[in-house]
Scaffold this active site. Structure first.
Site, mmCIF file in Angstrom:
data_model
loop_
_atom_site.group_PDB
_atom_site.id
_atom_site.type_symbol
_atom_site.label_atom_id
_atom_site.label_comp_id
_atom_site.label_asym_id
_atom_site.label_seq_id
_atom_site.Cartn_x
_atom_site.Cartn_y
_atom_site.Cartn_z
ATOM 1 N N LYS A 98 0.862 -1.187 0.000
ATOM 2 C CA LYS A 98 0.000 0.000 0.000
ATOM 3 C C LYS A 98 0.896 1.235 0.000
ATOM 4 C CE LYS A 98 -4.302 1.097 2.331
ATOM 5 N NZ LYS A 98 -4.978 1.047 3.646
HETATM 6 C C1 E4P Z 1 -8.246 1.539 3.937
HETATM 7 O O1 E4P Z 1 -7.517 1.138 3.070
HETATM 8 C C2 E4P Z 1 -8.088 2.854 4.582
HETATM 9 O O2 E4P Z 1 -6.826 2.981 5.126
HETATM 10 C C3 E4P Z 1 -9.173 3.033 5.601
HETATM 11 O O3 E4P Z 1 -10.394 2.600 5.039
HETATM 12 C C4 E4P Z 1 -9.280 4.440 6.131
HETATM 13 O O4 E4P Z 1 -10.436 4.557 6.897
HETATM 14 P P1 E4P Z 1 -10.703 5.769 7.918
HETATM 15 O O5 E4P Z 1 -10.947 6.999 7.114
HETATM 16 O O6 E4P Z 1 -11.918 5.334 8.676
HETATM 17 O O7 E4P Z 1 -9.474 5.876 8.767
#
Ligand code: E4P
Length: 235
Positions: A98
């Site tokens: 990622k």
């Molecule tokens: C997923 O890949 C993201 O990092 C995550 O959904 C972020 O979510 P949040 O905005 O609730 O922290």
């Protein structure tokens, strides 16, 4: 539509797997820190769960050098993940690196995709950012719908635009609807035709619930008491 679970909590992943509902996992530094466990212990546990099948697991690089995002550092960290998984006999094919959206990040995506390593470009808040990620060869693109809604924008409109761009040109990247806050986000993602939603455990649970289901079940159980041979059945 695929469902990923958005957590680094191994018990939550195990439970969701037992429901037969999830096809992968996404983590991020915040989710890892919430576990209060060493990062590599968490990685080992998660990769052990999905070992047998195609089960993409996103691990995020930090990628900072001298206070700045740096593509070489991102690639180095990604290759560290690869080595670690190989050394521990874990399924490296499930690794998705990622990478935070940025020009340095895009350089890293290109290098990693040329090496056959899957990538997930995260922190995407505009269709043009997504377009760049597609062109760099990202396997997955993560638009953050909840965080956009939080500041009064329309997160799902962004998902719609990204899906349109992918379809217009036949890009191979898949959209992971991220920052999902409630069941309506999942429904909207499905209606748009997004490939994947990454869903927090609590929201996944809520998807199965409806007050009329509870009322209906209660009535069936009460009426079942009046069936004369109920105690003789299912023995
Ligand atoms: C997923 O890949 C993201 O990092 C995550 O959904 C972020 O979510 P949040 O905005 O609730 O922290």
């Amino acid at each position: 539509m695929k469902f990923f679970i958005d957590t680094a909590n191994v018990e939550e992943i195990k439970t969701a797997l037992s429901w037969g509902l999830i096809d992968g996992v996404t983590t991020n530094p915040t989710l890892i820190s919430k576990t209060k466990r060493p990062f590599l212990d968490v990685v080992k546990d998660i990769f052990s769960l999905g070992e047998e099948k195609d089960f993409p697991i996103s691990l995020e690089v930090i990628g900072m050098k001298n206070g700045k995002l740096d593509s070489e550092t991102m690639v180095k960290e990604a290759l560290f993940f690869v080595d670690f998984l190989k050394k521990n006999d874990l399924n490296v094919n499930n690794l998705v690196v990622k990478i935070p959206m940025s020009l340095e990040g895009l350089k890293a995506v290109k290098i990693l995709s040329e090496k056959g390593i899957k990538t997930n470009v995260t922190l995407v808040f505009s269709p043009n950012q997504a377009l760049l990620a597609m062109k760099a060869g990202a396997t997955f693109i993560s638009p953050f719908v909840g965080r956009l809604d939080d500041i009064g924008h329309d997160g799902m409109r962004l998902v719609e635009e990204i899906v349109n761009i992918i379809e217009n040109y036949g890009f191979e990247s898949e959209v992971i609807v991220s920052s999902v806050r409630h069941p309506k986000h999942v429904l909207e993602a499905a209606l748009i035709g997004a490939h994947i939603a990454t869903i927090p455990f609590g929201v996944l649970e809520k998807l199965s619930k409806h007050p009329l289901t509870d009322i209906g079940l209660e009535r069936f159980l009460k009426d079942w008491e009046n069936v004369p041979d109920k105690d003789e059945l299912f023995k």
